[in-house]
Design a protein around this motif. Structure first.
Motif, PDB file in Angstrom:
ATOM      1  N   TYR A   1      69.619 -21.770  17.491  1.00 16.46           N
ATOM      2  CA  TYR A   1      69.512 -20.592  16.940  1.00 16.46           C
ATOM      3  C   TYR A   1      69.057 -19.880  15.787  1.00 16.46           C
TER       4      TYR A   1
ATOM      5  N   ARG B   1      77.461 -16.586  20.673  1.00 17.63           N
ATOM      6  CA  ARG B   1      76.849 -17.949  20.687  1.00 17.63           C
ATOM      7  C   ARG B   1      78.120 -19.181  21.086  1.00 17.63           C
TER       8      ARG B   1
ATOM      9  N   TRP C   1      68.093 -18.860  21.175  1.00 22.28           N
ATOM     10  CA  TRP C   1      68.698 -17.694  20.970  1.00 22.28           C
ATOM     11  C   TRP C   1      68.073 -17.076  19.956  1.00 22.28           C
TER      12      TRP C   1
END
Length: 276
Positions: free
Chosen positions: A116, A108, A142
């Motif tokens: 996230y 990431r 994400w």
């Protein structure tokens, strides 16, 4: 001394084999990418980082990373229930633009443009999770799924709701990346889908033939029952009855048409007797 040396060699060999086995099972991953933005359609991607690094706030990327859950394996084993994960099956069959085998797990980016989300249990839909979140401020959304076992239907519904929400809210065609550590290649899933479709078509054909056979048998049974009722003797009796009724009707019409004058009912007179 020799025994200790052999033990050390064995120990080192075991450690190396464990490390390599672990790295092979935990680092290698495959990214399935669907690029739908017009300005990226012609890009030739060599790794997942290429699309991750080119994501922008104007054209964001949604990433679904599965740390342990094997999506393709699960779909292949349940291909006969494909109607329960239609979104995923359509994604892998019709919407893929790139399939990239990464040598390492996804990293990431350390950036403020990445939203996230760590997901252990799927307790709400993707759209519900993003509803109060300022997705318009991020280049990458994400989702990292951490468990080994998930219900494939729940995974399908989560990805579908998140993708639809982002596209409707941002009013764009969003790029999508699904990263998984599967052992089953995508070709095996395609073959399983084709085989399942052939079996389904064959089953439908057999059902149709069975239905036609039942209809034929039913028709034959009806014909047999009719032949038992409408015998030759019954038909002859009906024809004779119809002929006699026709004769009776004609005779009655003739009788009704006979006209008798009133003078024919008068008593006859003897002219000789009247002259006397």
């Amino acid at each position: 001394m020799a025994g200790k040396l052999q033990f050390l060699v064995f120990l080192l060999t075991h450690i190396v084999s464990v490390v390599f086995a672990k790295s092979a099972t935990t680092t290698n991953s495959t990214s399935y990418i669907s690029i739908r933005s017009k300005d990226k359609v012609d890009y030739r991607l060599s790794s997942s980082l290429d699309i991750i690094n080119t994501a922008t706030v104007e054209q964001p990327l949604v990433v679904f990373e599965f740390d342990k859950f094997r999506v393709i394996d699960s779909m292949t084993s349940k291909v006969e229930k494909m109607n329960q994960f239609q979104f995923l099956s359509q994604f892998f069959e019709n919407h893929l633009t790139n399939v990239l085998d990464d040598e390492s797990a996804l990293d990431r980016p350390d950036s403020n443009d990445v939203a996230y989300f760590k997901i252990k249990n799927i307790e709400q839909s993707g759209s519900a999770m993003l509803y109060d979140f300022p997705v318009e401020d991020y280049a990458i959304i994400w989702f990292k799924f951490q468990k080994k076992d998930y219900d494939l239907t729940e995974v399908n519904d989560f990805i579908e709701s998140a993708s639809i929400f982002l596209e409707e809210y941002l009013n764009i065609n969003i790029d999508m990346l699904i990263n998984t550590k599967d052992t089953t290649p995508l070709e095996n899933f395609d073959e399983a889908v084709e085989s399942n479709q052939e079996n389904k078509d064959h089953h439908d054909e057999n059902n149709m033939q069975g239905s036609n056979s039942n209809k034929t048998n039913h028709g034959e049974k009806q014909d047999d029952s009719l032949s038992k009722i409408w015998t030759e003797g019954l038909i002859m009796c009906l024809l004779v009855t119809f002929l006699l009724l026709a004769i009776l009707v004609v005779a009655m019409s003739w009788i009704m048409s006979i006209e008798i004058s009133y003078s024919a009912l008068d008593k006859p007179t003897n002219p000789i007797k009247k002259n006397q």
